[in-house]
Motif scaffolding. Structure first.
Motif, PDB file in Angstrom:
ATOM      1  N   GLY A 196       0.792  -1.230   0.000  1.00  0.00           N
ATOM      2  CA  GLY A 196       0.000   0.000   0.000  1.00  0.00           C
ATOM      3  C   GLY A 196       0.822   1.277   0.000  1.00  0.00           C
ATOM      4  N   LYS A 197       2.136   1.168  -0.219  1.00  0.00           N
ATOM      5  CA  LYS A 197       2.968   2.368  -0.252  1.00  0.00           C
ATOM      6  C   LYS A 197       2.664   3.195  -1.495  1.00  0.00           C
ATOM      7  CE  LYS A 197       7.823   3.822  -0.156  1.00  0.00           C
ATOM      8  NZ  LYS A 197       9.235   3.375  -0.117  1.00  0.00           N
ATOM      9  N   ASP A 198       2.596   4.525  -1.328  1.00  0.00           N
ATOM     10  CA  ASP A 198       2.350   5.477  -2.423  1.00  0.00           C
ATOM     11  C   ASP A 198       1.017   5.234  -3.116  1.00  0.00           C
ATOM     12  OD1 ASP A 198       4.828   6.745  -2.022  1.00  0.00           O
ATOM     13  OD2 ASP A 198       5.863   5.279  -3.277  1.00  0.00           O
ATOM     14  N   LYS A 199       0.013   4.734  -2.367  1.00  0.00           N
ATOM     15  CA  LYS A 199      -1.296   4.477  -2.981  1.00  0.00           C
ATOM     16  C   LYS A 199      -2.439   5.141  -2.228  1.00  0.00           C
ATOM     17  CE  LYS A 199      -0.025   0.008  -5.023  1.00  0.00           C
ATOM     18  NZ  LYS A 199      -0.314  -1.455  -5.076  1.00  0.00           N
ATOM     19  N   HIS A 200      -2.225   5.523  -0.962  1.00  0.00           N
ATOM     20  CA  HIS A 200      -3.343   5.996  -0.151  1.00  0.00           C
ATOM     21  C   HIS A 200      -3.079   7.386   0.435  1.00  0.00           C
ATOM     22  CE1 HIS A 200      -5.651   2.288  -0.362  1.00  0.00           C
ATOM     23  NE2 HIS A 200      -4.501   1.639  -0.279  1.00  0.00           N
ATOM     24  N   PHE A 201      -4.219   8.071   0.735  1.00  0.00           N
ATOM     25  CA  PHE A 201      -4.137   9.430   1.258  1.00  0.00           C
ATOM     26  C   PHE A 201      -4.708   9.535   2.678  1.00  0.00           C
ATOM     27  CE2 PHE A 201      -3.600  10.036  -3.209  1.00  0.00           C
ATOM     28  CZ  PHE A 201      -2.803  11.170  -3.356  1.00  0.00           C
ATOM     29  N   MET A 202      -5.880   8.934   2.928  1.00  0.00           N
ATOM     30  CA  MET A 202      -6.475   8.982   4.265  1.00  0.00           C
ATOM     31  C   MET A 202      -7.143   7.638   4.568  1.00  0.00           C
ATOM     32  SD  MET A 202      -6.780  10.680   7.009  1.00  0.00           S
ATOM     33  CE  MET A 202      -6.350  12.359   6.542  1.00  0.00           C
ATOM     34  N   PRO A 203      -6.341   6.641   4.987  1.00  0.00           N
ATOM     35  CA  PRO A 203      -6.888   5.309   5.290  1.00  0.00           C
ATOM     36  C   PRO A 203      -7.975   5.359   6.359  1.00  0.00           C
ATOM     37  CG  PRO A 203      -4.493   5.221   5.127  1.00  0.00           C
ATOM     38  CD  PRO A 203      -4.863   6.673   5.092  1.00  0.00           C
ATOM     39  N   HIS A 204      -8.991   4.501   6.189  1.00  0.00           N
ATOM     40  CA  HIS A 204     -10.063   4.433   7.192  1.00  0.00           C
ATOM     41  C   HIS A 204     -10.421   2.991   7.531  1.00  0.00           C
ATOM     42  CE1 HIS A 204     -13.699   5.434   9.421  1.00  0.00           C
ATOM     43  NE2 HIS A 204     -13.234   6.675   9.485  1.00  0.00           N
ATOM     44  N   GLY A 205     -11.310   2.338   6.788  1.00  0.00           N
ATOM     45  CA  GLY A 205     -11.771   1.011   7.163  1.00  0.00           C
ATOM     46  C   GLY A 205     -11.027  -0.095   6.445  1.00  0.00           C
ATOM     47  N   ILE A 206     -11.015  -1.283   7.062  1.00  0.00           N
ATOM     48  CA  ILE A 206     -10.389  -2.460   6.454  1.00  0.00           C
ATOM     49  C   ILE A 206     -11.227  -3.684   6.791  1.00  0.00           C
ATOM     50  CG2 ILE A 206      -8.873  -2.895   8.424  1.00  0.00           C
ATOM     51  CD1 ILE A 206      -6.739  -3.826   6.396  1.00  0.00           C
ATOM     52  N   SER A 207     -11.327  -4.610   5.834  1.00  0.00           N
ATOM     53  CA  SER A 207     -12.095  -5.826   6.037  1.00  0.00           C
ATOM     54  C   SER A 207     -11.488  -6.931   5.185  1.00  0.00           C
ATOM     55  CB  SER A 207     -13.567  -5.607   5.640  1.00  0.00           C
ATOM     56  OG  SER A 207     -14.347  -6.742   5.955  1.00  0.00           O
ATOM     57  N   LEU A 208     -11.866  -8.174   5.485  1.00  0.00           N
ATOM     58  CA  LEU A 208     -11.392  -9.345   4.750  1.00  0.00           C
ATOM     59  C   LEU A 208     -12.560 -10.049   4.079  1.00  0.00           C
ATOM     60  CD1 LEU A 208      -8.971 -10.922   7.391  1.00  0.00           C
ATOM     61  CD2 LEU A 208      -8.308  -9.595   5.394  1.00  0.00           C
ATOM     62  N   SER A 209     -12.298 -10.631   2.910  1.00  0.00           N
ATOM     63  CA  SER A 209     -13.292 -11.505   2.308  1.00  0.00           C
ATOM     64  C   SER A 209     -13.443 -12.733   3.200  1.00  0.00           C
ATOM     65  CB  SER A 209     -12.865 -11.903   0.898  1.00  0.00           C
ATOM     66  OG  SER A 209     -11.623 -12.598   0.934  1.00  0.00           O
ATOM     67  N   PRO A 210     -14.581 -13.432   3.141  1.00  0.00           N
ATOM     68  CA  PRO A 210     -14.791 -14.576   4.040  1.00  0.00           C
ATOM     69  C   PRO A 210     -13.716 -15.647   3.960  1.00  0.00           C
ATOM     70  CG  PRO A 210     -16.864 -13.923   3.043  1.00  0.00           C
ATOM     71  CD  PRO A 210     -15.800 -13.118   2.361  1.00  0.00           C
ATOM     72  N   ASP A 211     -13.080 -15.803   2.801  1.00  0.00           N
ATOM     73  CA  ASP A 211     -12.011 -16.797   2.683  1.00  0.00           C
ATOM     74  C   ASP A 211     -10.636 -16.220   3.005  1.00  0.00           C
ATOM     75  OD1 ASP A 211     -11.597 -15.187   0.501  1.00  0.00           O
ATOM     76  OD2 ASP A 211     -12.032 -16.719  -1.004  1.00  0.00           O
ATOM     77  N   ALA A 212     -10.585 -14.930   3.400  1.00  0.00           N
ATOM     78  CA  ALA A 212      -9.348 -14.249   3.795  1.00  0.00           C
ATOM     79  C   ALA A 212      -8.341 -14.145   2.651  1.00  0.00           C
ATOM     80  CB  ALA A 212      -8.706 -14.920   5.009  1.00  0.00           C
ATOM     81  N   LYS A 213      -8.799 -14.290   1.414  1.00  0.00           N
ATOM     82  CA  LYS A 213      -7.896 -14.192   0.273  1.00  0.00           C
ATOM     83  C   LYS A 213      -7.783 -12.766  -0.253  1.00  0.00           C
ATOM     84  CE  LYS A 213      -8.763 -18.930  -1.295  1.00  0.00           C
ATOM     85  NZ  LYS A 213      -9.288 -19.779  -2.401  1.00  0.00           N
ATOM     86  N   GLU A 214      -8.710 -11.908   0.160  1.00  0.00           N
ATOM     87  CA  GLU A 214      -8.711 -10.521  -0.302  1.00  0.00           C
ATOM     88  C   GLU A 214      -8.810  -9.571   0.877  1.00  0.00           C
ATOM     89  OE1 GLU A 214     -11.013 -11.447  -4.552  1.00  0.00           O
ATOM     90  OE2 GLU A 214     -11.827  -9.983  -3.143  1.00  0.00           O
ATOM     91  N   VAL A 215      -8.128  -8.434   0.761  1.00  0.00           N
ATOM     92  CA  VAL A 215      -8.185  -7.364   1.745  1.00  0.00           C
ATOM     93  C   VAL A 215      -8.892  -6.172   1.096  1.00  0.00           C
ATOM     94  CG1 VAL A 215      -6.863  -5.827   3.236  1.00  0.00           C
ATOM     95  CG2 VAL A 215      -6.033  -8.140   2.797  1.00  0.00           C
ATOM     96  N   TRP A 216      -9.955  -5.703   1.732  1.00  0.00           N
ATOM     97  CA  TRP A 216     -10.727  -4.568   1.220  1.00  0.00           C
ATOM     98  C   TRP A 216     -10.528  -3.372   2.152  1.00  0.00           C
ATOM     99  CZ3 TRP A 216     -15.110  -4.851  -2.523  1.00  0.00           C
ATOM    100  CH2 TRP A 216     -15.107  -6.038  -3.248  1.00  0.00           C
ATOM    101  N   VAL A 217     -10.342  -2.181   1.574  1.00  0.00           N
ATOM    102  CA  VAL A 217     -10.121  -0.982   2.375  1.00  0.00           C
ATOM    103  C   VAL A 217     -10.975   0.161   1.837  1.00  0.00           C
ATOM    104  CG1 VAL A 217      -7.771  -1.636   3.002  1.00  0.00           C
ATOM    105  CG2 VAL A 217      -8.158  -0.226   0.973  1.00  0.00           C
ATOM    106  N   THR A 218     -11.237   1.132   2.706  1.00  0.00           N
ATOM    107  CA  THR A 218     -11.880   2.383   2.296  1.00  0.00           C
ATOM    108  C   THR A 218     -10.915   3.523   2.580  1.00  0.00           C
ATOM    109  OG1 THR A 218     -12.934   2.721   4.455  1.00  0.00           O
ATOM    110  CG2 THR A 218     -14.175   1.478   2.814  1.00  0.00           C
ATOM    111  N   ASP A 219     -10.750   4.415   1.608  1.00  0.00           N
ATOM    112  CA  ASP A 219      -9.856   5.566   1.731  1.00  0.00           C
ATOM    113  C   ASP A 219     -10.697   6.830   1.602  1.00  0.00           C
ATOM    114  OD1 ASP A 219      -8.013   7.700   1.205  1.00  0.00           O
ATOM    115  OD2 ASP A 219      -6.501   6.207   0.682  1.00  0.00           O
TER     116      ASP A 219
END
Length: 863
Positions: free
Chosen positions: A503-526
């Motif tokens: 996530g380096k050089d990709k985000h400005f104001m990180p907020h929420g984070i969650s995982l898909s049910p199988d934990a294979k994906e990380v979802w975030v809100t900026d």
């Protein structure tokens, strides 16, 4: 075979690093080089000749696998003992007192004679006194009431002694191949009854026809049938277990398709890694499936425990009934998973009702899923939508009523919240003594099983203040360049080591984070990007993004440039995201639009959550999915409440999905609900929502509370509501420690910890080899404090349960909350010591050889 390779590599090294002589010495050097090479070859030849045959004999000696001695246990019965069709014959073996790990199940049977075989495991060493060796009928359905075409079934009796529940370890049918366990995975056998292991194995053989014709060209059975169990000494690194689905039913005749469904909720704390599965029906079965279910009610508003399935596994039961290997699927069974097995039958060939039963003319509907984790627990599902019950192993369960550490939920007065000891110290790597500095934490989420936590932070420089966003447009103006450190971290909760980061050089104001049910994906809100982004959890590669970067969207049209018009296009400072098993997801579009946006399994926007009254959401700040995936909870921060929605899905398999408001829970007396988390493991009867509230006052006046919202009738789709309102047992726990622990809390992740001496915190290891299990809830709080204003970390772990210092004495008075178990000791210490000495000897020999040749080379160069 490696002699030539080693010599070639050594010659290459010698030629390219040691031979830099002048041209006028070429002839002399060539002669010396040939002499050294010949000497080297001779040396390796002597060493290989001396040690090689010994090593080969060691590796190829019978009973040795991978250099480790193997023991075989032959569970065999005589075919002659089965006098007629549908006879069941049993035998059993006591396991040794030393711990072992099963490596292979080798069947010895032919489908012309044997219908199926099962290997059971018992915790007790002594044999069952009621299990008869030979009977007609019985088997799984052993009540003695079933009738075959010829006579009544004889009761099977108890498989294990003292009325103990048995566990299924292996099953065979239709000439299935042997089952080889994955590396470092195996069933625990032997080692004594005080350990979590199987001390007796029991074989069940169901004979189709004892006199059936067998291919004599491929028959090494010698009149016997059964299973040879191969094992090696020592417990495995990861322990295998089996999840079994089985149920009774009646099939109507003359139907092209009849479905039999068996559904249970996995409510244990450990995440299980699946590596093989097997299905079993008789001749009418056409296919068997396993699905992960979602949805809380249908379109008509009828509340259901599950409504839509996501296919995980499928197999034709008429194929060889072996354990199909599925390790490459990376299937994880997580706490809260609702799992349904469906058997599809064709009864066109029958003119009467076909019942589930023991005979080959009856039918069965079984699925066996092999899994592994740090502690074994064999589970069984008999349907009804309740929880799996534990056959044998670690854990507790109320759903099946077979075994359980907990009978009722503990009183809130018996619990208290305190910092975990020792505290979580985040480090860049295992050798780093310095603490890794985490910036303002926007979001935190713990993986299923509680071993790792994902953190979305803002780095050492970025803070959210009154200058971060434009008051009129909500555009981010705090910084024109993205955060120049990795903003997404995966932290091991025992060691504190960061093992993944991106996530380096990709985000400005990180907020929420969650995982898909199988934990294979990380979802975030900026909030700065006004986007929702999904990453691959392993590689960190961006998979999908929703919304337009740096362009806030407003639900109500505004005048002026820079505003999006279509609701499909984006968000304005989104705060949280939650994902369902089918890929559908919900976004808390929090600070501007005050809505919950809904996206279907094709990632298409389908609408917003609707409210029943005029009081709309006001900064929905956090989201959580209920234990069984039927409900979405929203932390409606500025309205001082938690709002619950039913997840409504299309039960016909379509993509329709919506949210229907169910109830509101007022938390004004406790503070503003900033954080929200769902504990999905109900092994301690503590499943439910956990809310972190803050009164948003400065310094000593600041208070932070953890609210536990436990459903009063959890698991019952009809009885946990009165007049449409959810009934919760709500308890409040104050965070202590002054301003350092109560200033600017922002997010929470709670989970039911599964503590063991093998993989978790060693601080609970007691003298005499005992480890104290903490039965409570672990909580991780993320803070948004400015790093220059505090010496505390922005990530603090807490524990809600019995005080650890008093837990051992408390155990004798209240077994509900504390369990004392024996910790496994090293069973291979002598083997490891021998290997270490051998490696050390080889190290010195190799370096002495190199030193000798380097000396020869230096002498050459001196000439």
């Amino acid at each position: 075979k490696k002699h030539d390779f080693i010599i070639t590599q050594f010659q290459y090294y010698h030629t390219n690093t040691c031979e830099k002589d002048d041209d006028d010495d070429d002839d002399a050097l060539t002669t010396r080089k040939m002499m050294r090479t010949t000497t080297l070859k001779a040396l390796f030849f002597v060493v290989a000749s001396f040690f090689g045959p010994w090593c080969v004999r060691c590796a190829s000696r019978p009973g040795v696998v991978g250099g480790v001695r193997e023991t075989s246990f032959a569970l065999l019965v005589r075919d002659a003992d089965a006098k007629e069709m549908d006879s069941y014959v049993y035998t059993s073996l006591s396991m040794p007192s030393e711990p072992h790990s099963v490596t292979t199940f080798e069947p010895v049977a032919d489908m012309a004679i044997v219908h199926h075989m099962l290997v059971f495991g018992c915790r007790e060493k002594e044999p069952s006194k009621t299990l008869e060796k030979i009977r007609v009928g019985g088997g799984m359905f052993s009540t003695g009431k079933e009738e075959s075409a010829t006579k009544n079934a004889e009761p099977r009796g108890d498989v294990c002694a003292n009325n103990e529940q048995e566990a299924v370890l292996f099953a065979w049918g239709k000439n299935a191949a042997p089952l080889h366990m994955p590396q470092n995975v195996g069933f625990r056998i032997g080692g004594g009854e005080e350990r979590n292991t199987f001390n007796r194995l029991v074989l069940e053989v169901h004979y189709l026809d004892p006199n059936g014709e067998v291919d004599s060209t491929n028959n090494n059975r010698k009149g016997k049938s059964g299973v040879i169990v191969h094992a090696k000494k020592g417990f495995p690194i990861s322990s295998a277990a089996t999840l079994v689905w089985a149920t009774g039913f009646n099939l109507p005749p003359g139907k092209e398709e009849v479905k039999v469904e068996t559904t249970c909720v996995y409510d244990q704390p450990r995440a299980l890694k699946a590596f093989g599965f097997r299905v079993h029906t008789h001749e009418l079965g056409r296919r068997v499936t396993l699905e992960r279910m979602i949805g809380g009610s249908d379109r008509a508003g009828r509340r259901q425990r599950h409504n839509k399935g996501v296919l995980l596994l499928e197999r034709d039961p008429q194929l060889p009934q072996e354990f199909e290997q599925i390790a490459e699927k990376k299937l994880i069974i997580a706490p809260g998973d609702v799992l349904k097995t469906t058997c599809y039958f064709n009864t066109m060939s029958r003119t009467t009702v076909t019942s589930a039963g023991w005979g080959h003319a009856n039918e069965m509907c079984n699925l066996y899923l092999m899994v592994h984790s740090d502690e074994p627990a064999s589970l069984s599902c008999e349907g009804g939508g309740g929880a799996f019950y534990i056959s044998v192993g670690t854990g507790s369960s109320e759903g099946g009523g077979r075994t359980g550490l907990l009978a009722t939920r503990p009183f809130a007065t018996d619990l208290e919240i305190s910092k975990s000891k020792p505290s979580l110290v985040v480090k860049a790597n295992i050798r780093d003594k310095a603490t890794f500095t985490i910036g303002q934490v926007g979001g935190v989420v713990v993986e299923p099983g509680g071993e790792f936590a994902w953190v979305f932070h803002r780095g050492p420089k970025i803070v959210w203040n009154e200058y971060s966003f434009d008051d009129e447009t909500n555009e981010y103006v705090g910084s024109r360049t993205p955060i120049d450190v990795e903003t997404i971290l995966r932290i091991h909760l025992v060691t504190g080591v960061i093992d993944r980061k991106f996530g380096k050089d990709k985000h400005f104001m990180p907020h929420g984070i969650s995982l898909s049910p199988d934990a294979k994906e990380v979802w975030v809100t900026d909030c700065g990007l006004h986007q929702v982004i999904a990453y691959d959890a392993v590689t960190g590669k961006m998979l999908r993004e929703f919304g337009i970067a740096m362009k806030p969207f407003h639900k109500v049209p505004h005048q002026g440039e820079g505003f999006q018009r279509s609701p499909q296009q984006g968000f304005c400072k989104p705060t949280a995201v939650e994902i369902l098993a089918d890929g559908s997801f919900f976004v808390a579009d929090g600070y501007c639009n005050h809505r919950i946006a809904i996206y279907n399994d094709k990632h298409a926007y389908v609408g917003d959550a609707s409210m029943r009254d005029d009081q709309q959401l006001n900064v929905p700040h956090a989201l959580a999915i209920s234990m069984d995936g039927t409900e979405l909870a929203v932390a409606d921060r500025e309205n001082y409440r938690v709002v619950l929605f039913d997840v409504v899905v299309d039960n016909a398999g379509g993509s329709d999905i919506s949210l229907k408001e169910k109830t509101k829970i007022d938390v004004r007396e406790h503070g503003l609900p900033y954080g929200l988390s769902s504990v999905k493991a109900n092994d301690k009867q503590l499943a439910g929502y956990y809310v972190m509230t803050w009164n948003r006052k400065p310094n000593e006046q600041s208070t932070v509370k953890i609210l536990s919202m436990w459903p009063m009738n959890f698991g019952d789709a009809q009885e946990d509501f009165i007049n449409g309102n959810a009934i919760f047992d709500i308890a409040s726990f104050d965070i202590q420690g002054g301003a350092e622990n109560t200033q600017y809390p922002h997010c929470i992740s709670a989970w039911s910890g599964a503590e063991t001496s093998q993989t978790m915190r060693s601080r609970y290891l007691k003298p005499g080899g005992l480890v104290l299990r903490r039965n409570g809830i672990d909580i991780l709080l993320g803070y948004t404090r400015d790093l220059i204003d505090t010496s505390e970390s922005n990530l603090i772990e807490w524990f809600l349960g019995v005080d650890v210092d008093d837990a051992e004495s408390f155990a004798s008075e209240n077994s509900v909350l504390v369990e004392v178990v024996h910790s496994p000791q090293s069973e291979n210490a002598s083997d490891l010591a021998f290997i270490a000495m051998l490696m050390l000897f080889a190290f010195f020999v190799f370096h002495a050889t190199l030193a000798g040749f380097n000396r020869v080379v230096s002498v050459d160069k001196s000439h």
